[in-house]
Write an enzyme that holds these catalytic residues in place. Structure first.
Site, PDB file in Angstrom:
ATOM      1  N   GLU A  64       6.815   2.215  -2.835  1.00 58.84           N
ATOM      2  CA  GLU A  64       5.914   1.711  -1.800  1.00 58.84           C
ATOM      3  C   GLU A  64       5.524   0.262  -2.069  1.00 58.84           C
ATOM      4  OE1 GLU A  64       4.971   2.924   0.989  1.00 58.84           O
ATOM      5  OE2 GLU A  64       5.435   5.063   0.900  1.00 58.84           O
ATOM      6  N   GLU A  97       6.276  -2.617   0.641  1.00 60.10           N
ATOM      7  CA  GLU A  97       5.138  -3.194   1.359  1.00 60.10           C
ATOM      8  C   GLU A  97       4.806  -4.617   0.925  1.00 60.10           C
ATOM      9  OE1 GLU A  97       1.630  -0.836   1.409  1.00 60.10           O
ATOM     10  OE2 GLU A  97       2.587   0.895   2.365  1.00 60.10           O
ATOM     11  N   PRO A 125     -12.005  14.835   3.610  1.00 56.82           N
ATOM     12  CA  PRO A 125     -11.617  15.160   4.987  1.00 56.82           C
ATOM     13  C   PRO A 125     -11.991  14.107   6.025  1.00 56.82           C
ATOM     14  CG  PRO A 125     -13.499  16.474   4.305  1.00 56.82           C
ATOM     15  CD  PRO A 125     -13.012  15.772   3.085  1.00 56.82           C
ATOM     16  N   GLU A 173      -1.892  -9.418   6.414  1.00 60.53           N
ATOM     17  CA  GLU A 173      -2.024 -10.355   5.299  1.00 60.53           C
ATOM     18  C   GLU A 173      -1.911  -9.576   3.999  1.00 60.53           C
ATOM     19  OE1 GLU A 173      -5.389 -13.151   5.536  1.00 60.53           O
ATOM     20  OE2 GLU A 173      -5.821 -12.253   7.497  1.00 60.53           O
TER      21      GLU A 173
END
Length: 408
Positions: A316, A320, A337, A375
Site C-alpha cells: 500500500e 499510494e 463501528p 496531497e
C-alpha cells in the site's frame, strides 16, 4: 402500551399473522383493534409471487380487515421502485403476479430492449430465464432483485427462493443487483410513502435477519414475535430486537423503547485492514490528504488474499506514496463501528479491523497516487493538521509512545 406509542404498524405475514392456512392466536383481533383506532397498517411479505390483491383476499378470508393498498409484497415494491426510477420498459423473471404488479405501475413488460430486468422466482423459473436475464443485463438493462431469500420452508423441507435465482443471475452477469425486499431499506421506504411512519413507525416480525435488521436499517423500531429473546453477538447488532412479544395481543400490554439510529452504518462484511505510521527519521510522520474525504490521514489499505499484513502495508505504501518502507513493529489493532465503517458507491458497507505499524522510510520517491490523495507530506507529530481523520491521532500517539509488539 405499544399500540399507543406508534401510528404506523408494519406486519410481517407468515409467522406473525398466520402460519400456513391458519391465523395465529390473537392476530385477527389485534390487527382489527388497531384498525378501529385508525392506525396506519401495512402487511409485508418477501414472497414475490402473489399480487397484492391476492394477499388482501387471503387476509380478509381469515377475518382481518385489509385493503390492497395496505399490502407490500417484494414484487410490488420492486415495481414501485422501477416507477420511481422512471423505467418504462422492463423484463421479468418470475410469476405472473410479478408481471401484473409491474404493469399496474404503468410499465411495459417486454423482452425487447428493456431498461431493467426484475428477477424473482416461481416454480416454473428455468435455466432459460436465467440466461434471458443475463443477456438483458449484458445489454445494459438495470438488474433488480425482488428479495434476497435463498430458500423458504415447506412441509417437505426448504425449496429455492428468489434469492437463489438472483444470485445465479448475479454470478452469470458478474453484476450486483439492486435488491428491494427485506432486509433492504428500499422495501420499507416504498411502503411508507404517504404515511407518517418515518417518524413513528414500528415493524413486527418473526425473523431477526430480515424483519428486525430491515427495520433498523430503515430507521424504524423492530419488535420480534417469539417465545424468547434471541442472543445477539453484540449489543450493537442491528438484528437485536427492541422488544420481544409472544403474540400480537402484547401490543396492548407491553411497551418498547424506540430505536435510535446509531452513528454508524450496518456493515455487510468485516475485513482486515492495515495502516502505517511512517517516520522519516526527523520525528515527522507521513500523511495523505484523501481525495474521497478531503481530510488528512495515515496511509491505509486492505489485506489481499494470500498476503500477510506486513506485505500488505508495504504494498500500500508503494502504491499510494511511491515510498519503500521497513516495518518496525505492530503498534495497535483498531476496530470502531463509527470510525472504521466505510460505504462504497456500489452500496457495499465494510467494517475494517486495522493493524497499524510503525514504519521507517528507506527509499523511493514521494509522489501521491492521484486517485487516492490530493496531497502528501510529512508532519511533526506535535503539529498535526486540524483536518485529520478522528482516529488517526490516537494511532500516531500509540506508535510514538513506543507501545505495541514486534512483527515476526
Amino acid at each position: 402500551m405499544i399500540a399507543d406509542q406508534f401510528e404506523t404498524f408494519l406486519f410481517d405475514l407468515d409467522g406473525v399473522i398466520y402460519l400456513g392456512n391458519e391465523a395465529l392466536p390473537d392476530a385477527v383481533n389485534s390487527v382489527n383493534r388497531l384498525h378501529e383506532q385508525d392506525k396506519q397498517i401495512r402487511f409485508f411479505t418477501n414472497d414475490p409471487r402473489p399480487t397484492r390483491d391476492a394477499v388482501a383476499s387471503r387476509l380478509r378470508a381469515l377475518g382481518i380487515e385489509a385493503d390492497e393498498e395496505e399490502i407490500v409484497t417484494a414484487a410490488w415494491a420492486a415495481a414501485a421502485h422501477l416507477r420511481q426510477e422512471g423505467i418504462t420498459k422492463a423484463a421479468a423473471v418470475g410469476s405472473e403476479g410479478l408481471r401484473t404488479e409491474i404493469r399496474q405501475q404503468g410499465i411495459t413488460v417486454t423482452d425487447e430492449s428493456p431498461e431493467a430486468v426484475v428477477v424473482g422466482a416461481d416454480e416454473q423459473t428455468s435455466y432459460t430465464d436465467i440466461r434471458r436475464a443475463t443477456r438483458h443485463i449484458d445489454d445494459g438493462a438495470r438488474f433488480i432483485g425482488t428479495n434476497p431469500d435463498g430458500a423458504f420452508p415447506t412441509p417437505n423441507g426448504p425449496v429455492p427462493g428468489a434469492g437463489a435465482i438472483v444470485r445465479a443471475v448475479e454470478t452469470a452477469a458478474r453484476t450486483s443487483p439492486t435488491v428491494v425486499g427485506k432486509p433492504e431499506p428500499l422495501m420499507f421506504e416504498v411502503a411508507l410513502e404517504g404515511t407518517s411512519g418515518d417518524q413513528d413507525g414500528v415493524v413486527i416480525g418473526d425473523n431477526p435477519a430480515t424483519d428486525i435488521l430491515g427495520a433498523h436499517r430503515a430507521g424504524l423500531t423492530g419488535i420480534l414475535v417469539a417465545d424468547e429473546a434471541p442472543t445477539a453477538a453484540s449489543r450493537r447488532d442491528f438484528t437485536h430486537p427492541d422488544a420481544v412479544i409472544q403474540s400480537l395481543a402484547d401490543l396492548f400490554s407491553h411497551t418498547v423503547t424506540s430505536w435510535t439510529d446509531p452513528q454508524y452504518s450496518w456493515p455487510e462484511d468485516i475485513r482486515p485492514g492495515v495502516g502505517a505510521v511512517a517516520s522519516n527519521g526527523s520525528g515527522e510522520v507521513l500523511l495523505l490528504k484523501r481525495a474521497d474525504k478531503e481530510q488528512w490521514a495515515l496511509p491505509t489499505g486492505t489485506v489481499e488474499r494470500g498476503e500477510s499484513v506486513e506485505e500488505a502495508i508495504s504494498r500500500e505504501m508503494r502504491e499510494e506514496t511511491g515510498l519503500h518502507i521497513t516495518v518496525e513493529r505492530l503498534t495497535g489493532v483498531y476496530s470502531h463501528p463509527e470510525q472504521q465503517v466505510f460505504s462504497y458507491p456500489s452500496g457495499e458497507t465494510v467494517h475494517f479491523v486495522t493493524n497499524c505499524f510503525l514504519c521507517s522510510v528507506d527509499g523511493g520517491t514521494l509522489e501521491a497516487d492521484q486517485d487516492e490523495a490530493l496531497e502528501v507530506g510529512f508532519f511533526d507529530t506535535d503539529r498535526l493538521p486540524s483536518q485529520i481523520l478522528s482516529m488517526h491521532p490516537r494511532w500516531i500517539a500509540d506508535a510514538v509512545e513506543g507501545t505495541g509488539v514486534s512483527v515476526r
